[in-house]
Design an enzyme around this catalytic site. Structure first.
Site, mmCIF file in Angstrom:
data_model
loop_
_atom_site.group_PDB
_atom_site.id
_atom_site.type_symbol
_atom_site.label_atom_id
_atom_site.label_comp_id
_atom_site.label_asym_id
_atom_site.label_seq_id
_atom_site.Cartn_x
_atom_site.Cartn_y
_atom_site.Cartn_z
ATOM 1 N N ARG A 1 3.264 75.343 -31.856
ATOM 2 C CA ARG A 1 4.153 74.206 -32.168
ATOM 3 C C ARG A 1 5.310 74.225 -31.160
ATOM 4 O O ARG A 1 5.920 75.278 -30.938
ATOM 5 C CB ARG A 1 4.699 74.300 -33.602
ATOM 6 C CG ARG A 1 3.600 74.132 -34.652
ATOM 7 C CD ARG A 1 4.174 73.914 -36.034
ATOM 8 N NE ARG A 1 4.659 72.557 -36.229
ATOM 9 C CZ ARG A 1 5.367 72.176 -37.292
ATOM 10 N NH1 ARG A 1 5.686 73.047 -38.235
ATOM 11 N NH2 ARG A 1 5.756 70.923 -37.418
ATOM 12 N N ASP B 1 15.591 72.703 -36.045
ATOM 13 C CA ASP B 1 14.501 73.381 -35.335
ATOM 14 C C ASP B 1 14.922 73.812 -33.941
ATOM 15 O O ASP B 1 14.349 74.736 -33.355
ATOM 16 C CB ASP B 1 13.265 72.494 -35.267
ATOM 17 C CG ASP B 1 12.580 72.444 -36.629
ATOM 18 O OD1 ASP B 1 13.052 71.678 -37.490
ATOM 19 O OD2 ASP B 1 11.632 73.205 -36.833
ATOM 20 N N ASN C 1 15.465 68.110 -35.685
ATOM 21 C CA ASN C 1 15.043 68.500 -37.035
ATOM 22 C C ASN C 1 13.957 67.522 -37.483
ATOM 23 O O ASN C 1 13.613 66.579 -36.758
ATOM 24 C CB ASN C 1 16.243 68.507 -37.990
ATOM 25 C CG ASN C 1 15.908 69.183 -39.316
ATOM 26 O OD1 ASN C 1 15.381 70.307 -39.337
ATOM 27 N ND2 ASN C 1 16.155 68.525 -40.423
ATOM 28 N N LYS C 2 13.456 67.753 -38.668
ATOM 29 C CA LYS C 2 12.353 66.939 -39.205
ATOM 30 C C LYS C 2 12.601 65.447 -39.040
ATOM 31 O O LYS C 2 13.710 64.970 -39.263
ATOM 32 C CB LYS C 2 12.172 67.313 -40.678
ATOM 33 C CG LYS C 2 11.107 66.577 -41.437
ATOM 34 C CD LYS C 2 9.759 66.579 -40.747
ATOM 35 C CE LYS C 2 9.241 67.963 -40.419
ATOM 36 N NZ LYS C 2 8.110 67.925 -39.431
ATOM 37 N N GLN D 1 7.294 67.373 -47.213
ATOM 38 C CA GLN D 1 7.863 68.704 -47.482
ATOM 39 C C GLN D 1 8.944 68.649 -48.558
ATOM 40 O O GLN D 1 9.172 69.621 -49.275
ATOM 41 C CB GLN D 1 8.468 69.309 -46.201
ATOM 42 C CG GLN D 1 7.472 69.730 -45.160
ATOM 43 C CD GLN D 1 7.214 68.632 -44.151
ATOM 44 O OE1 GLN D 1 7.284 67.448 -44.465
ATOM 45 N NE2 GLN D 1 6.894 69.005 -42.926
ATOM 46 N N GLY E 1 8.333 75.665 -41.075
ATOM 47 C CA GLY E 1 9.768 75.951 -41.177
ATOM 48 C C GLY E 1 10.142 76.853 -40.009
ATOM 49 O O GLY E 1 9.480 77.877 -39.773
HETATM 50 O O1 MRU Z 1 7.368 70.555 -39.697
HETATM 51 P P1 MRU Z 1 8.120 71.583 -40.483
HETATM 52 O O2 MRU Z 1 7.882 71.502 -41.942
HETATM 53 O O3 MRU Z 1 7.932 72.955 -39.925
HETATM 54 O O4 MRU Z 1 9.642 71.188 -40.241
HETATM 55 C C1 MRU Z 1 10.635 71.940 -40.850
HETATM 56 C C2 MRU Z 1 11.985 71.423 -40.596
HETATM 57 O O5 MRU Z 1 12.204 70.469 -39.896
HETATM 58 C C3 MRU Z 1 13.100 72.205 -41.188
HETATM 59 O O6 MRU Z 1 14.166 71.382 -41.529
HETATM 60 C C4 MRU Z 1 13.586 73.241 -40.154
HETATM 61 O O7 MRU Z 1 12.500 73.937 -39.643
HETATM 62 C C5 MRU Z 1 14.551 74.176 -40.733
HETATM 63 S S1 MRU Z 1 13.826 75.192 -41.968
HETATM 64 C C6 MRU Z 1 14.956 76.346 -42.444
#
Ligand code: MRU
Length: 350
Positions: free
Chosen positions: A89, A236, A246-247, A195, A47
């Site tokens: 990351r 992100d 974003n994801k 997630q 996140g």
């Molecule tokens: O790969 P992750 O689980 O770190 O990805 C998270 C996301 O894409 C969330 O939507 C983003 O980080 C916002 S979290 C408040």
């Protein structure tokens, strides 16, 4: 629920191991910056907001364990740790944002080594507390966008687990729910790491917010049959032009929502905005191990044929034109982002 916590007496960072949820609620204890980098890489902590703050504590640990006696050598050790933490990351800009802030708090300030160590710890604590304050402000700003009776599609996990506490997009939903609005959430399961199905569903259950899990490919059906009033997801990295990384799957979701005139809101702290990039195509997209896609089993049987290969981009970019509004701690920003966001930063309404 606090996702990460500093244990001052043992000088370690305690984090919830998100890989184990919802089957097990377990903490892991990190006592050096390399372990912190690894926990970000392997997504024990994940996140955008919380990986930034976790990396900040990584800098605290790098400082505490540095053998350097003079400030210059100490700074060199910190820079080395910052590079390793930053490389854990690549997509969420909160990571370099937090590391830069940690370096700035000590660099060129004329501090002794012990003063630098104290300043790093104070800054990491400040960032952790700020994250919670900011998330609550975001949630308050976003809650009026939700109407009583709304069904909302939510992608990935943006709850307390994705932050130090409280959450961003899920925080908005929580705030509106606590105001007494009746809300139903369709939780995108969010392949491949799930997630949504694992973490968002777990958080919603704890909060008592009604939900159903859907597989990612069902979103278009629910949107096109008038069963969804809003789409909420996090971010992100947001460019100056308003494109949102974003994801993976957010783009397809936004496309389907746009085609059905359903509003899409991206919710994030301003630390997620990267004004150095104009266009979403410039955002580095993490590609993770193909095993995350291939390790899928049904009834104990591996689903894919032996030797199958996979691709695994962890994020995609939703162009600004598909986004209705951006919810930040400073307020809600409407399109065009490139005009209204700078206005908001200058203290005027976006
Ligand atoms: O790969 P992750 O689980 O770190 O990805 C998270 C996301 O894409 C969330 O939507 C983003 O980080 C916002 S979290 C408040």
């Amino acid at each position: 629920m606090r996702t990460i916590e500093w244990d001052e007496s043992n000088q370690i960072l305690k984090i919830i191991d998100q890989r184990q949820l919802p089957a097990k609620f377990e903490y892991i204890y990190l006592d050096n910056y390399k372990a912190i980098a690894e926990s970000i890489r392997n997504m024990a902590v994940r996140g955008a907001p919380v990986i930034g703050v976790t990396a900040a504590y990584g800098m605290v640990l790098a400082g505490l364990h540095s053998p350097a006696q003079d400030p210059q050598a100490f700074m060199a050790d910190l820079q080395m740790a910052a590079k390793e933490l930053n490389d854990a990351r690549p997509t969420a800009v909160n990571l370099p944002w937090a590391l830069k802030r940690m370096v700035c708090v000590v660099e060129g300030k004329g501090l002794s080594v012990s003063e630098m160590k104290a300043a790093l710890l104070a800054e990491a604590h400040a960032m952790a507390e700020e994250d919670i304050r900011v998330n609550k402000a975001i949630s308050k700003n976003g809650a009026p966008l939700i109407a009583d009776g709304d069904t909302i599609i939510h992608h990935c996990n943006t709850g307390a687990l994705a932050t130090v506490d409280w959450g961003t997009a899920l925080g908005v939903i929580r705030y509106a729910f606590e105001e007494g609005k009746h809300i139903h959430v369709l939780v995108d399961e969010t392949r491949p790491r799930l997630q949504g199905a694992r973490l968002t569903a777990w958080e919603l259950k704890q909060m008592g917010i009604p939900f159903d899990i859907i597989s990612d490919n069902m979103a278009g059906y629910f949107l096109s049959t008038g069963q969804v009033q809003k789409v909420f997801f996090g971010a992100d990295r947001v460019t100056a032009g308003g494109d949102v990384a974003n994801k993976i799957g957010s783009y397809m979701l936004a496309l389907a929502a746009h085609d059905n005139a359903v509003p899409v809101y991206s919710v994030f702290p301003t630390s997620t905005v990267d004004l150095s990039l104009q266009d979403g195509k410039q955002i580095p997209i993490e590609e993770r191990d193909q095993e995350e896609v291939l390790a899928l089993s049904l009834k104990g049987q591996c689903v894919v044929p032996e030797g199958a290969t996979a691709r695994n981009p962890a994020f995609d970019v939703t162009p600004a034109r598909l986004i209705t509004g951006y919810v930040t701690e400073l307020g809600v920003v409407s399109q065009p982002f490139s005009v209204h966001y700078p206005q908001l930063l200058n203290g005027r309404e976006g």
